[in-house]
Motif scaffolding. Sequence first.
Motif, PDB file in Angstrom:
ATOM      1  N   SER A  94       0.817  -1.214   0.000  1.00  0.00           N
ATOM      2  CA  SER A  94       0.000   0.000   0.000  1.00  0.00           C
ATOM      3  C   SER A  94       0.851   1.265   0.000  1.00  0.00           C
ATOM      4  O   SER A  94       0.386   2.328  -0.406  1.00  0.00           O
ATOM      5  CB  SER A  94      -0.948   0.004   1.211  1.00  0.00           C
ATOM      6  N   GLN A 158      -2.319   3.775  -7.237  1.00  0.00           N
ATOM      7  CA  GLN A 158      -3.632   4.422  -7.209  1.00  0.00           C
ATOM      8  C   GLN A 158      -3.990   4.933  -8.595  1.00  0.00           C
ATOM      9  O   GLN A 158      -5.117   4.751  -9.061  1.00  0.00           O
ATOM     10  CB  GLN A 158      -3.622   5.555  -6.183  1.00  0.00           C
ATOM     11  N   ARG A 175     -11.550  -7.829  -6.340  1.00  0.00           N
ATOM     12  CA  ARG A 175     -10.254  -7.390  -5.815  1.00  0.00           C
ATOM     13  C   ARG A 175      -9.129  -8.235  -6.372  1.00  0.00           C
ATOM     14  O   ARG A 175      -8.058  -7.723  -6.712  1.00  0.00           O
ATOM     15  CB  ARG A 175     -10.241  -7.486  -4.279  1.00  0.00           C
ATOM     16  N   THR A 195      -8.450  -2.785  -1.578  1.00  0.00           N
ATOM     17  CA  THR A 195      -9.433  -2.071  -0.755  1.00  0.00           C
ATOM     18  C   THR A 195      -8.817  -0.823  -0.136  1.00  0.00           C
ATOM     19  O   THR A 195      -9.437   0.250  -0.110  1.00  0.00           O
ATOM     20  CB  THR A 195      -9.968  -2.998   0.355  1.00  0.00           C
ATOM     21  N   GLU A 196      -7.595  -0.950   0.351  1.00  0.00           N
ATOM     22  CA  GLU A 196      -6.921   0.190   0.973  1.00  0.00           C
ATOM     23  C   GLU A 196      -6.626   1.277  -0.050  1.00  0.00           C
ATOM     24  O   GLU A 196      -6.829   2.475   0.221  1.00  0.00           O
ATOM     25  CB  GLU A 196      -5.629  -0.273   1.644  1.00  0.00           C
ATOM     26  N   HIS A 197      -6.177   0.897  -1.231  1.00  0.00           N
ATOM     27  CA  HIS A 197      -5.898   1.898  -2.265  1.00  0.00           C
ATOM     28  C   HIS A 197      -7.180   2.629  -2.669  1.00  0.00           C
ATOM     29  O   HIS A 197      -7.164   3.857  -2.851  1.00  0.00           O
ATOM     30  CB  HIS A 197      -5.278   1.229  -3.495  1.00  0.00           C
ATOM     31  N   ARG A 199      -9.836   3.087  -0.858  1.00  0.00           N
ATOM     32  CA  ARG A 199     -10.203   3.975   0.255  1.00  0.00           C
ATOM     33  C   ARG A 199      -9.420   5.280   0.166  1.00  0.00           C
ATOM     34  O   ARG A 199      -9.984   6.375   0.332  1.00  0.00           O
ATOM     35  CB  ARG A 199      -9.919   3.286   1.588  1.00  0.00           C
ATOM     36  N   ARG A 200      -8.127   5.177  -0.116  1.00  0.00           N
ATOM     37  CA  ARG A 200      -7.304   6.387  -0.216  1.00  0.00           C
ATOM     38  C   ARG A 200      -7.675   7.230  -1.428  1.00  0.00           C
ATOM     39  O   ARG A 200      -7.672   8.468  -1.365  1.00  0.00           O
ATOM     40  CB  ARG A 200      -5.823   5.985  -0.273  1.00  0.00           C
ATOM     41  N   ARG A 202     -10.657   7.476  -2.747  1.00  0.00           N
ATOM     42  CA  ARG A 202     -11.896   8.162  -2.399  1.00  0.00           C
ATOM     43  C   ARG A 202     -11.643   9.337  -1.469  1.00  0.00           C
ATOM     44  O   ARG A 202     -12.270  10.401  -1.596  1.00  0.00           O
ATOM     45  CB  ARG A 202     -12.870   7.168  -1.770  1.00  0.00           C
ATOM     46  N   ASN A 203     -10.724   9.164  -0.529  1.00  0.00           N
ATOM     47  CA  ASN A 203     -10.396  10.261   0.391  1.00  0.00           C
ATOM     48  C   ASN A 203      -9.818  11.451  -0.360  1.00  0.00           C
ATOM     49  O   ASN A 203     -10.144  12.612  -0.073  1.00  0.00           O
ATOM     50  CB  ASN A 203      -9.405   9.787   1.460  1.00  0.00           C
ATOM     51  N   THR A 216     -18.533   0.602  -5.374  1.00  0.00           N
ATOM     52  CA  THR A 216     -18.442  -0.734  -4.793  1.00  0.00           C
ATOM     53  C   THR A 216     -19.671  -1.541  -5.165  1.00  0.00           C
ATOM     54  O   THR A 216     -20.802  -1.076  -4.992  1.00  0.00           O
ATOM     55  CB  THR A 216     -18.343  -0.665  -3.254  1.00  0.00           C
ATOM     56  N   TYR A 222     -15.512  -3.943  -7.746  1.00  0.00           N
ATOM     57  CA  TYR A 222     -15.582  -2.499  -8.003  1.00  0.00           C
ATOM     58  C   TYR A 222     -15.789  -2.239  -9.489  1.00  0.00           C
ATOM     59  O   TYR A 222     -15.390  -3.045 -10.338  1.00  0.00           O
ATOM     60  CB  TYR A 222     -14.300  -1.803  -7.545  1.00  0.00           C
TER      61      TYR A 222
END
Length: 226
Positions: A94, A158, A175, A195-197, A199-200, A202-203, A216, A222
Motif C-alpha cells: 500500500s 492508485q 479485488r 481495498t486500501e488503495h 479507500r485512499r 476516495r479520500n 463498490t 468495483y
Amino acid sequence: MQPKVLIVDDDPAILKMLTRYFRLKLSNITLLTADSGTSALNQLPQNPNLILLDINLPDIDGFTLTNKIRKISTSPIIFLTARVTDQDKVRGLSLGGDDYVTKPFSLAELGARIKAHLRRESLPEKHAQVAIFNNIMINYSAQQVLIDEQVVDFEKKQYQLIAFLSLNPGQVFSREKLYEKLWGYDATGDARVITEHIRRIRNIFSQFKVATPIETVWGVGYKWQG
C-alpha cells in the motif's frame, strides 16, 4: 539501452550472490547495489528501472525508504525480506511496493519476477490519450488525473487503478482480478491492498469535493461509474 536494477541490502552475502546471478543469468541488465537506505537514495539519479529492496536496513527501514523513493521514482519495487506477516505485506504494497519475495528465495523465481516487471514496464500504452468524466480528466499518456484542471497527486498504484477501471467503465472487477492486473498473475501479495488503495483514492477525491466514480458492488468488487 540496458535496463538498470538497483539492489538494496545490507547483507554482503546476499549482494554477492545476486551480483553473481545477474552476471551469469541476467547479463543484459545493468546492476546497481546499495548497502543502506542513504546509499540507495544516492543511486536514484541513475534512474533504475526496478528496485530490489530489503526492509531491514541499518539506517532507514524499508517502509520509510519506500515513501522517500516514491517521491522521486515510479520504478517497480520488489521487497526482499524475511518478514512474512500479512500486515507487513499489505503495508509494504500500500505504500507503493509492487511485489514481495521472502527470504530464503529461489534465484530462478526472483529472476522470472524481475523479467516480468521489466517487461510490463516496457509495454507501450495502447489506449486513449485523454478521457473526461464530468470535471475529472485523466491524461493517460502523462499518467495524470486532473480535477478542474488541477493535477491531483496519486501514488503510482492508485493512478493505475483509476486508469484501468476508467478504461473499462461499467465493468465489475473483483479485488483479486484488479490485483492480478496491477501486480501480475504471479505476485504473492494480498488482494486486500486493493481495498486500501480505493479507500485512499476516495479520500483524495473527497478533498476536492468530488465523488469518486469508483463504485463498490457489494460481494463482487468495483466498477467505474462513468
